[in-house]
Design a protein around this motif. Sequence first.
Motif, PDB file in Angstrom:
ATOM      1  N   THR A 139       0.908  -1.404   0.056  1.00 56.07           N
ATOM      2  CA  THR A 139       0.499   0.377   0.374  1.00 56.07           C
ATOM      3  C   THR A 139       1.085   0.699  -0.052  1.00 56.07           C
ATOM      4  O   THR A 139       0.746   2.218  -0.577  1.00 56.07           O
ATOM      5  N   THR A 160       1.184   4.323  -2.969  1.00 54.22           N
ATOM      6  CA  THR A 160       0.690   5.972  -2.745  1.00 54.22           C
ATOM      7  C   THR A 160       1.676   6.645  -2.770  1.00 54.22           C
ATOM      8  O   THR A 160       1.813   7.841  -3.673  1.00 54.22           O
ATOM      9  N   LYS A 175       1.793   9.917  -6.059  1.00 51.98           N
ATOM     10  CA  LYS A 175       2.250  10.494  -5.554  1.00 51.98           C
ATOM     11  C   LYS A 175       3.295  11.138  -6.686  1.00 51.98           C
ATOM     12  O   LYS A 175       3.434  12.631  -7.169  1.00 51.98           O
ATOM     13  N   ALA A 183      -5.298  10.014  -1.739  1.00 49.76           N
ATOM     14  CA  ALA A 183      -5.572   8.514  -1.812  1.00 49.76           C
ATOM     15  C   ALA A 183      -6.097   7.857  -0.509  1.00 49.76           C
ATOM     16  O   ALA A 183      -5.855   8.753   0.851  1.00 49.76           O
ATOM     17  N   ALA A 193      -4.756   8.529   3.299  1.00 52.76           N
ATOM     18  CA  ALA A 193      -3.253   8.593   3.401  1.00 52.76           C
ATOM     19  C   ALA A 193      -3.233  10.385   3.997  1.00 52.76           C
ATOM     20  O   ALA A 193      -4.389  11.484   3.479  1.00 52.76           O
ATOM     21  N   THR A 232      -7.807  -0.059  -3.310  1.00 48.45           N
ATOM     22  CA  THR A 232      -7.232   1.736  -3.191  1.00 48.45           C
ATOM     23  C   THR A 232      -7.408   2.563  -4.451  1.00 48.45           C
ATOM     24  O   THR A 232      -8.024   1.972  -4.895  1.00 48.45           O
ATOM     25  N   SER A 244      -6.478   6.436  -5.766  1.00 51.69           N
ATOM     26  CA  SER A 244      -5.549   8.114  -5.312  1.00 51.69           C
ATOM     27  C   SER A 244      -5.913   9.054  -6.475  1.00 51.69           C
ATOM     28  O   SER A 244      -6.712   8.239  -8.100  1.00 51.69           O
TER      29      SER A 244
END
Length: 734
Positions: free
Chosen positions: A230, A234, A238, A428, A440, A491, A493
């Motif tokens: 995970t 992330t 980014k 995210a 996050a 997940t 984002s």
Amino acid sequence: MGNLRRRITSLMLVSAAVLAAGCRKTTDYWITGMDVVQGVQNPVSGIPLVGYKPTFVRVYVQSNEANHGPWRVSGRLVVKNPSGTQVELMPSTFDPNSSIPVSPSGSHRDQWGDSFTFWLNYLETAPGMHQLTARIFAGSDVPNPPAEHTFSRQQFIFPAVRDSVYGVVWAVTNMNDPFKAPVGPPAPWSDYSAHRAFVENVFPVSGFTVVPVPGIGKVAPNPQPFGNLTDSRTWAAKMVASLPSGSKINLLDNWDTGGLHGYSDGAYSEEQNARDGNRVGKTMAQEVSHSDGLPCHTFDPCDAYPHPNGHIDSMDFGFNLSADLGRSDVHLVSFSGERSIDDKQTVAGPLSDIMSYNLPPIWISSYTTCQLIGVIWKNQDADCTFTNSREEKEAKATEKIKFPRDRVARPTSTGARYDHDRAFLFAAGVFEPEGRVRLADLEMIPSATDISTPSTGKDFKLQLLDAGGAMLVEFPFASHPVHQENSEPITFSMVVPFEEQKEKTAKVVVRKGDAILAEQTVPRADPRVAMLPLSASGAGLTGRQSVAWTGSDPGGRSIQYSLLYSANDGKTWWPLHVGLKQTRVEVDFDTLPGSEKALLRVRASNGGRSAEAVLPAPVRVPRKLPQVSIGQPTEGATLDSRLPQLLRGDAFSLEDGPLADGGSFAWTSDRAGELGNGHWTATRKLMSGPHTITLTVRDAAGQTATSSVHVTVRGAETASSQGVQKAPFSSPRP
């Protein structure tokens, strides 16, 4: 352009049955048609061709045995390229006496020994219209042979298309990783060479490059470490948010768990470094497919993409250039398996598509190739022709698939300096089993271009609220916009516009219907950050250097830092590190593009607000040599002198990107001298014995770099290697 499109499509759609119509009974043997193949081709020759990619022409023949019995015939192929140059090629074995038996039933698509295969050289794959003329004739031992038979067709080749991803090796540091990936150092970058070569082979591209992420490095001891899967996702999200438009990141791991474990999300993916010869390249090919815009497997219930039967079509066929298996010969692939060029079967059984996750051997279907053309070939007016059922194929019915030209339309860089950037918000999170979402830390990202993420669905909503709880704006999204493995956390984002709301937003929430799944407050004050000076010699910054800064937050909130690099005095920026908690990081300047006016920029975010600091004056970073690799043949390979040898290489420059000019690639042997030019070349100049094969590549600044492999050539020499061959397969500079 529409007329050109119809013209090209009409040329591609000529089926074998139509080609067989001309001159059928004028002699005792005749040519029934041609297939032109790059990687894979469908039954109606509907897969468009791309420039400067290894290309093969199959010529099908048939005979009349009423008076003479079975015939054996030889063949030649004359190719006239767009520049007007004309060459005559021998069959792929380069044996001038090569012949094949022909029968009244004609050549069969899946039986390679009863048709001629010709291997075009580098210049005969140049973009434009090519005239192909095949002729067959009886051998010299046939008394009173009938006249030779000729057959011609035109073949259009589209301009070169190159695909690339940024890559970074990484290591897992936490055995509590939900996927149980082993803790350990990353694999060396060289382990991924065969993966890259396989993708280049099966994709509808002239070349495929994995470029190391500048500043991070490509081998130990400077990998990107992550505690778990995970965290890595992330981090990559980014990075993608701060990269130039259309960028893709592939995380290259050292997992060796014996299975195909690939993951993808948005515009990046992770790769399983499976070293098994039956798996090398397949996972990377599938994950890059996801990254390029094909989110679904063939068995997924997605719109438009999945193949109805989930596997390679029984009539598809193609060529495996074998770099994925560490060999240097050419293998032919049909629905019945993989065969060597002399028709000896090497891998039996039906082939499954790389998008199907079936057991190996895994190839690529014409269906998937058509889809890849739609998402990779930008701004090219090419149609793929494909039909679902065998009955439709036999009836010569076709279905034209329309593709989106750009799945994520984003403006190009404006060249604006950093003080003219607009604000975007990065969010995210992970969907937890109980239905909640673990967000996050939010991060505000400034950018001169629009980096916002397109909507992926309407299942959930990301909402920005003001201090009174009123909604300012909302952004719908789906929980998993692309395929994800059942065993991994789901997940998401996204990057959303924030310029107009950054002063008003007090809270960010994630909702499903009326239920709030997650929320996070946004601070009212910016953090503070300042860069510490760097000491650089007159030669510039080289090697590993410590870059440091100071930071604080008025509200005592934790701060995330991103370090960025500019090689053009601040016009554009490259992220070196994102999601940092510390205020000091080591940067390897030997992995950064050279510049006379380089700058560093640190960005601090406290969860919705940001501040930045830049070096007060530019510094010098020396320009780097191009990075060169040879994908084929492999180091230590033993080659067969009876076959042509394919030499394939790849190169990139930190300053120029992937190097696309084939004229900048030169191949030599320490014993045979010059072998040819281009990203690839096929040669028959290697006599028996040991050879050192060297690829020399020149970048835009005129700098050169080399890579070499050592091989051994074995087998009886043939007449063609003594100069009998009319058209040597060493390519002059284009």
